[in-house]
Design a protein around this motif. Structure first.
Motif, PDB file in Angstrom:
ATOM      1  N   ALA A   1      47.578  33.898  31.964  1.00 36.20           N
ATOM      2  CA  ALA A   1      48.990  34.084  32.296  1.00 36.20           C
ATOM      3  C   ALA A   1      49.111  35.083  33.438  1.00 36.20           C
ATOM      4  O   ALA A   1      48.400  36.083  33.477  1.00 36.20           O
ATOM      5  CB  ALA A   1      49.735  34.583  31.058  1.00 36.20           C
ATOM      6  N   GLY A   2      49.999  34.814  34.372  1.00 38.56           N
ATOM      7  CA  GLY A   2      50.245  35.734  35.485  1.00 38.56           C
ATOM      8  C   GLY A   2      49.175  35.684  36.552  1.00 38.56           C
ATOM      9  O   GLY A   2      49.042  36.603  37.345  1.00 38.56           O
ATOM     10  N   ARG A   3      48.412  34.599  36.562  1.00 31.52           N
ATOM     11  CA  ARG A   3      47.299  34.514  37.495  1.00 31.52           C
ATOM     12  C   ARG A   3      47.746  34.587  38.957  1.00 31.52           C
ATOM     13  O   ARG A   3      47.152  35.292  39.766  1.00 31.52           O
ATOM     14  CB  ARG A   3      46.531  33.211  37.246  1.00 31.52           C
ATOM     15  N   SER A   4      48.840  33.882  39.275  1.00 27.99           N
ATOM     16  CA  SER A   4      49.230  33.850  40.691  1.00 27.99           C
ATOM     17  C   SER A   4      49.722  35.219  41.151  1.00 27.99           C
ATOM     18  O   SER A   4      49.544  35.598  42.307  1.00 27.99           O
ATOM     19  CB  SER A   4      50.279  32.775  40.931  1.00 27.99           C
ATOM     20  N   VAL A   5      50.345  35.981  40.226  1.00 26.59           N
ATOM     21  CA  VAL A   5      50.787  37.335  40.576  1.00 26.59           C
ATOM     22  C   VAL A   5      49.571  38.209  40.888  1.00 26.59           C
ATOM     23  O   VAL A   5      49.510  38.890  41.912  1.00 26.59           O
ATOM     24  CB  VAL A   5      51.599  37.960  39.415  1.00 26.59           C
ATOM     25  N   VAL A   6      48.586  38.133  39.995  1.00 29.50           N
ATOM     26  CA  VAL A   6      47.379  38.946  40.196  1.00 29.50           C
ATOM     27  C   VAL A   6      46.687  38.544  41.492  1.00 29.50           C
ATOM     28  O   VAL A   6      46.223  39.389  42.253  1.00 29.50           O
ATOM     29  CB  VAL A   6      46.421  38.798  38.994  1.00 29.50           C
ATOM     30  N   ARG A   7      46.655  37.230  41.748  1.00 26.14           N
ATOM     31  CA  ARG A   7      46.012  36.763  42.973  1.00 26.14           C
ATOM     32  C   ARG A   7      46.681  37.367  44.206  1.00 26.14           C
ATOM     33  O   ARG A   7      46.025  37.780  45.148  1.00 26.14           O
ATOM     34  CB  ARG A   7      46.095  35.232  43.070  1.00 26.14           C
ATOM     35  N   SER A   8      48.033  37.416  44.204  1.00 27.39           N
ATOM     36  CA  SER A   8      48.725  37.958  45.371  1.00 27.39           C
ATOM     37  C   SER A   8      48.504  39.459  45.488  1.00 27.39           C
ATOM     38  O   SER A   8      48.265  39.979  46.573  1.00 27.39           O
ATOM     39  CB  SER A   8      50.229  37.691  45.287  1.00 27.39           C
ATOM     40  N   LEU A   9      48.587  40.153  44.337  1.00 27.97           N
ATOM     41  CA  LEU A   9      48.427  41.606  44.367  1.00 27.97           C
ATOM     42  C   LEU A   9      47.051  41.993  44.904  1.00 27.97           C
ATOM     43  O   LEU A   9      46.905  42.968  45.635  1.00 27.97           O
ATOM     44  CB  LEU A   9      48.604  42.188  42.953  1.00 27.97           C
ATOM     45  N   MET A  10      46.051  41.177  44.548  1.00 26.21           N
ATOM     46  CA  MET A  10      44.693  41.496  44.954  1.00 26.21           C
ATOM     47  C   MET A  10      44.549  41.542  46.473  1.00 26.21           C
ATOM     48  O   MET A  10      43.682  42.220  47.000  1.00 26.21           O
ATOM     49  CB  MET A  10      43.743  40.467  44.363  1.00 26.21           C
ATOM     50  N   LEU A  11      45.434  40.824  47.166  1.00 25.03           N
ATOM     51  CA  LEU A  11      45.293  40.744  48.618  1.00 25.03           C
ATOM     52  C   LEU A  11      45.722  42.023  49.330  1.00 25.03           C
ATOM     53  O   LEU A  11      45.446  42.204  50.509  1.00 25.03           O
ATOM     54  CB  LEU A  11      46.124  39.572  49.157  1.00 25.03           C
ATOM     55  N   ILE A  12      46.418  42.910  48.589  1.00 23.76           N
ATOM     56  CA  ILE A  12      47.010  44.085  49.233  1.00 23.76           C
ATOM     57  C   ILE A  12      46.009  44.883  50.079  1.00 23.76           C
ATOM     58  O   ILE A  12      46.274  45.144  51.248  1.00 23.76           O
ATOM     59  CB  ILE A  12      47.728  44.978  48.195  1.00 23.76           C
ATOM     60  N   PRO A  13      44.847  45.270  49.529  1.00 19.48           N
ATOM     61  CA  PRO A  13      43.938  46.082  50.356  1.00 19.48           C
ATOM     62  C   PRO A  13      43.620  45.422  51.683  1.00 19.48           C
ATOM     63  O   PRO A  13      43.516  46.088  52.713  1.00 19.48           O
ATOM     64  CB  PRO A  13      42.676  46.180  49.494  1.00 19.48           C
ATOM     65  N   TRP A  14      43.509  44.124  51.641  1.00 18.53           N
ATOM     66  CA  TRP A  14      43.094  43.398  52.837  1.00 18.53           C
ATOM     67  C   TRP A  14      44.207  43.367  53.885  1.00 18.53           C
ATOM     68  O   TRP A  14      43.954  43.452  55.082  1.00 18.53           O
ATOM     69  CB  TRP A  14      42.673  41.981  52.438  1.00 18.53           C
ATOM     70  N   VAL A  15      45.462  43.232  53.415  1.00 17.78           N
ATOM     71  CA  VAL A  15      46.549  43.098  54.384  1.00 17.78           C
ATOM     72  C   VAL A  15      47.073  44.450  54.867  1.00 17.78           C
ATOM     73  O   VAL A  15      47.734  44.518  55.886  1.00 17.78           O
ATOM     74  CB  VAL A  15      47.717  42.240  53.835  1.00 17.78           C
ATOM     75  N   VAL A  16      46.775  45.527  54.132  1.00 21.84           N
ATOM     76  CA  VAL A  16      47.194  46.852  54.609  1.00 21.84           C
ATOM     77  C   VAL A  16      46.434  47.162  55.900  1.00 21.84           C
ATOM     78  O   VAL A  16      45.232  46.962  55.964  1.00 21.84           O
ATOM     79  CB  VAL A  16      46.866  47.916  53.536  1.00 21.84           C
TER      80      VAL A  16
ATOM     81  N   PHE B   1      36.978  43.589  49.861  1.00 17.98           N
ATOM     82  CA  PHE B   1      36.597  42.665  48.784  1.00 17.98           C
ATOM     83  C   PHE B   1      37.593  41.512  48.593  1.00 17.98           C
ATOM     84  O   PHE B   1      37.190  40.409  48.235  1.00 17.98           O
ATOM     85  CB  PHE B   1      36.334  43.425  47.466  1.00 17.98           C
ATOM     86  N   PRO B   2      38.898  41.727  48.877  1.00 15.29           N
ATOM     87  CA  PRO B   2      39.809  40.589  48.702  1.00 15.29           C
ATOM     88  C   PRO B   2      39.450  39.412  49.599  1.00 15.29           C
ATOM     89  O   PRO B   2      39.610  38.255  49.212  1.00 15.29           O
ATOM     90  CB  PRO B   2      41.172  41.157  49.096  1.00 15.29           C
ATOM     91  N   PHE B   3      38.942  39.708  50.772  1.00 10.63           N
ATOM     92  CA  PHE B   3      38.518  38.623  51.663  1.00 10.63           C
ATOM     93  C   PHE B   3      37.427  37.794  50.990  1.00 10.63           C
ATOM     94  O   PHE B   3      37.502  36.559  50.946  1.00 10.63           O
ATOM     95  CB  PHE B   3      38.009  39.214  52.983  1.00 10.63           C
ATOM     96  N   VAL B   4      36.436  38.481  50.428  1.00 10.30           N
ATOM     97  CA  VAL B   4      35.352  37.763  49.736  1.00 10.30           C
ATOM     98  C   VAL B   4      35.931  36.967  48.569  1.00 10.30           C
ATOM     99  O   VAL B   4      35.598  35.796  48.365  1.00 10.30           O
ATOM    100  CB  VAL B   4      34.276  38.745  49.233  1.00 10.30           C
ATOM    101  N   ALA B   5      36.835  37.615  47.825  1.00  9.24           N
ATOM    102  CA  ALA B   5      37.406  36.944  46.652  1.00  9.24           C
ATOM    103  C   ALA B   5      38.136  35.666  47.058  1.00  9.24           C
ATOM    104  O   ALA B   5      38.011  34.635  46.397  1.00  9.24           O
ATOM    105  CB  ALA B   5      38.346  37.895  45.918  1.00  9.24           C
TER     106      ALA B   5
END
Ligand code: ATP
Ligand code: MG
Lengths: 360, 286
Positions: free
Chosen positions: B92-107, B163-167
């Protein structure tokens, strides 16, 4: 070796019910074919036996043990997938030995099992190749090898031949049969090809929209289809259906929508004056000469020749029927011919939604 | 050869080739020229190279560079693969977690670096504060000032950043794995760990080979994080080659020496990449 038993098995995907209280039994060593049109739930049923889909309600048992909550690996089954699902980065040998390795079988035993399976399937030369380096037929064989090596209680096949060309399919059909005779393992085989079902099965299960329509020996299904669906599904070219009414007069006859009358065999009392559907297989219709009793006229609208036999498409009785001739047809399109239906080979079905067979 | 005989493909790539020539090949040649001359433009032979190689700090800087690159790539891969595999599972909430994970990469890199610099601060940083509160350390650690912790801290920042890029790449790679493969391996008796080891990782191999190459290149010229957090300090303990080149050129205005170092670094990277490609190509044929 084991029998497989399904007891009121239901599968729901959310609100959608894909299987409705299915009951089925596969005897020890039996080769059962699940057949039906696309989307009828064959794969779902097979995958539930394999443990790849959860069971919404009901029970499945293998070898007398209820396996509802048992994981695939503990069910002692082997499955051959439609796409074969070979491990792409492993050689044929590794593909075949993988399950035994996971089960910590000693290496000499693994080698022996792989060698044996490879010799049964003629894979000896290919053991060190990768799946990518194999033809479709060879991959199919490796997929079977992977199943055999494990010596499971039950073999499950999901349309294993549908990616092969027609000729190879016929050959593999025979090979799988032979393999089954040799190993004697309980087998559930899914296909949408009724010819595969007819030629391979000890017992056929015909499914439609999540229901089992009929279970029986192939010839039993062919000779006594339980309803219109099975009648139309089993046999090629498909059975002819003619709508009409029976008269109560004697001798009894069947009158089609367009007024064509077909005399019924004596003792068809159950049909007295009812709307029914008359069914006859294309090979039980014959083209006859003038003056033959009980003949009716039909107009040729198409001729398909396969070589040994010809399929004649005709317009008669207010519908289209097909007829199989075991010879080269000299009939031309547009010609009108006389037909006769073998009275002993007539089938009758209710003309309602269920289309049940009328037993006489 | 008339113009008709020239492959039409050549005409298509010509504009790009010209652009590349102006933007890459000219500066490269110009750098080589700089490295072989002195500040007055006279030919200097190998002098700049000798100075660069014999500088006492060169060894440390090479070591730091290797440390930073290997440490970063290893942790980026580990974290990224782990995250990719976990985010490929149903929950549950997978897509939210997926988006949040991208934060380090886009900062933006500089923002991330400054934020981490504050978090690592010896006296006011939240990391020391939390570790003290939890009783894990009894006095503040000088993460960025202690020669032993500065590189691990910087590697942690770099791993976190990339790491988000790798993920994402792993996730994309996993989605192209047919479901039947997982099912086959499950029927064959595999646990989740076996699925990772025998299906996911082998299937991801081509993706991981390319990703590793990219990460290596990015780490090799990754100036932003280190330069903005420590500037190479303390006492060169976090100095890596690209920063040294930058410092030589734009802080000491030793353009010729910086150019010589740039040429050496270019050769060093080229060797690594050629070796890597050899390995990769060999595996591919296998
Ligand atoms: N994961 C799923 N979620 C929702 N519905 C599904 C799912 N899998 C299958 N179905 C539905 O269940 C029904 C039965 O599907 P199933 O795959 O068993 O058909 P099939 O008889 O194997 O057909 P085919 O011959 O095309 O393979 C279909 O109507 C299908 O749309
Ligand atoms: Mg299916």
């Amino acid at each position: 070796m084991a029998q497989v038993e399904l007891n009121k098995v239901v599968k729901k995907y959310g609100a959608y019910e894909a299987l409705h209280e299915v009951d089925m039994r596969v005897e020890n060593g039996e080769f059962v074919v699940l057949v039906g049109p696309s989307g009828c739930g064959k794969s779902t049923l097979l995958r539930m036996i394999a443990g790849l889909e959860a069971i919404s309600s009901g029970a499945i048992s293998i070898g007398g043990r209820v396996v509802n909550d048992i994981r695939p690996k503990e069910r002692d089954i082997a499955m051959v997938f439609q796409s074969y699902a070979l491990y792409p980065h492993m050689t044929v040998r590794k593909n075949m030995s993988f399950a035994l390795k996971l089960a910590s079988v000693p290496q000499p035993e693994i080698d022996a099992a792989v060698e044996r399976a490879a010799s049964i399937l003629g894979l000896g030369e290919l053991l060190d190749r990768r799946p990518k380096q194999l033809s479709g037929g060879q991959r199919q064989r490796v997929a079977m090898g992977r199943a055999i090596v494990r010596n499971p209680q039950v073999f499950l096949f999901d349309e294993p031949l549908s990616n092969l060309d027609a000729k190879l399919r016929v050959q593999m059909r025979a090979e799988i049969r032979e393999l089954h005779q040799r190993l004697g393992a309980t087998t559930v085989y899914v296909t949408h090809d009724q010819i595969e079902a007819m030629t391979m099965a000890d017992k056929i299960v015909v499914m439609r929209q999540g229901y089992i329509e009929q279970i029986g020996h192939p010839l039993e299904l062919y000779d006594r289809p339980a309803n219109l669906f099975v009648a139309g599904f089993i046999g090629s070219p498909a059975m002819n259906f003619i709508e009409g009414e029976t008269s109560a007069a004697s001798p009894q006859s069947f009158v089609a929508k367009d007024g064509t009358s077909i005399t019924l065999p004596a003792g068809s009392a159950a049909l007295d004056g009812r709307r029914v559907i008359l069914a006859i297989r294309p090979e039980d219709l014959a083209v006859v000469g003038d003056g033959t009793p009980d003949a009716f006229a039909g107009k040729v609208v198409g001729v398909e020749t396969t070589g040994p036999e010809s399929v004649i498409l005709l317009e008669t009785c207010g519908t289209r029927v097909s007829l199989v001739l075991r010879e080269r047809a000299s009939l031309g399109v547009g010609q009108t011919v006389l037909l006769r239906a073998d009275p002993a080979k007539l089938h009758f079905f209710e003309s309602d939604d269920h289309g049940r067979r009328i037993i006489m | 050869m008339t113009s008709r005989n020239i492959s039409p493909g050549l005409w298509f790539i010509l504009p790009t080739m010209l652009l590349l020539a102006t933007l890459i090949i000219y500066p490269m040649l110009s750098t080589v020229e700089l490295s072989l001359t002195d500040s007055s433009g006279a030919f200097a032979g190998m002098r700049n190279f000798n100075v660069a190689i014999s500088a006492p700090s060169t060894r440390l800087i090479l070591f730091n560079t290797a440390y930073y690159v290997i440490g970063s790539v290893v942790f980026q891969l580990l974290l990224g693969i782990l995250a990719g595999i976990l985010l490929n599972q149903q929950f549950a909430g997978r897509s939210v977690v997926r988006s949040l994970m991208l934060i380090p990469w886009v900062v933006p890199g500089i923002v991330a670096a400054m934020t981490w610099a504050w978090m690592f601060h010896t006296d006011y940083g939240i990391i020391n504060y939390m570790l003290m509160q939890l009783g894990i350390i009894s006095e503040p650690v000088g993460w960025l000032t202690d020669p032993d912790t500065v590189m691990p801290a910087l590697i942690a920042v770099n791993a976190w950043k990339m790491f988000p890029f790798v993920a994402v790449m792993v996730l994309a790679g996993l989605q192209s794995v047919p479901d039947e493969l997982y099912e086959a391996v499950r029927v064959d008796g595999a646990s989740f760990w076996h699925e990772i080891w025998h299906i996911m990782l082998p299937q991801l191999q081509p993706v991981l080979v390319s990703v590793t190459l990219l990460l290596t290149i990015w780490a090799l010229d990754g100036i932003t994080i280190i330069y903005s957090i420590t500037g190479g300090g303390p006492a060169n303990r976090s100095m890596i080659f690209p920063i040294q080149i930058y410092v030589q050129a734009f802080e000491y205005f030793e353009f010729n020496r910086a150019a010589a170092m740039a040429v050496l670094y270019f050769l060093f990277i080229a060797v690594i990449i050629v070796l890597y490609m050899r390995m990769f190509a060999a595996q591919d044929k296998d």
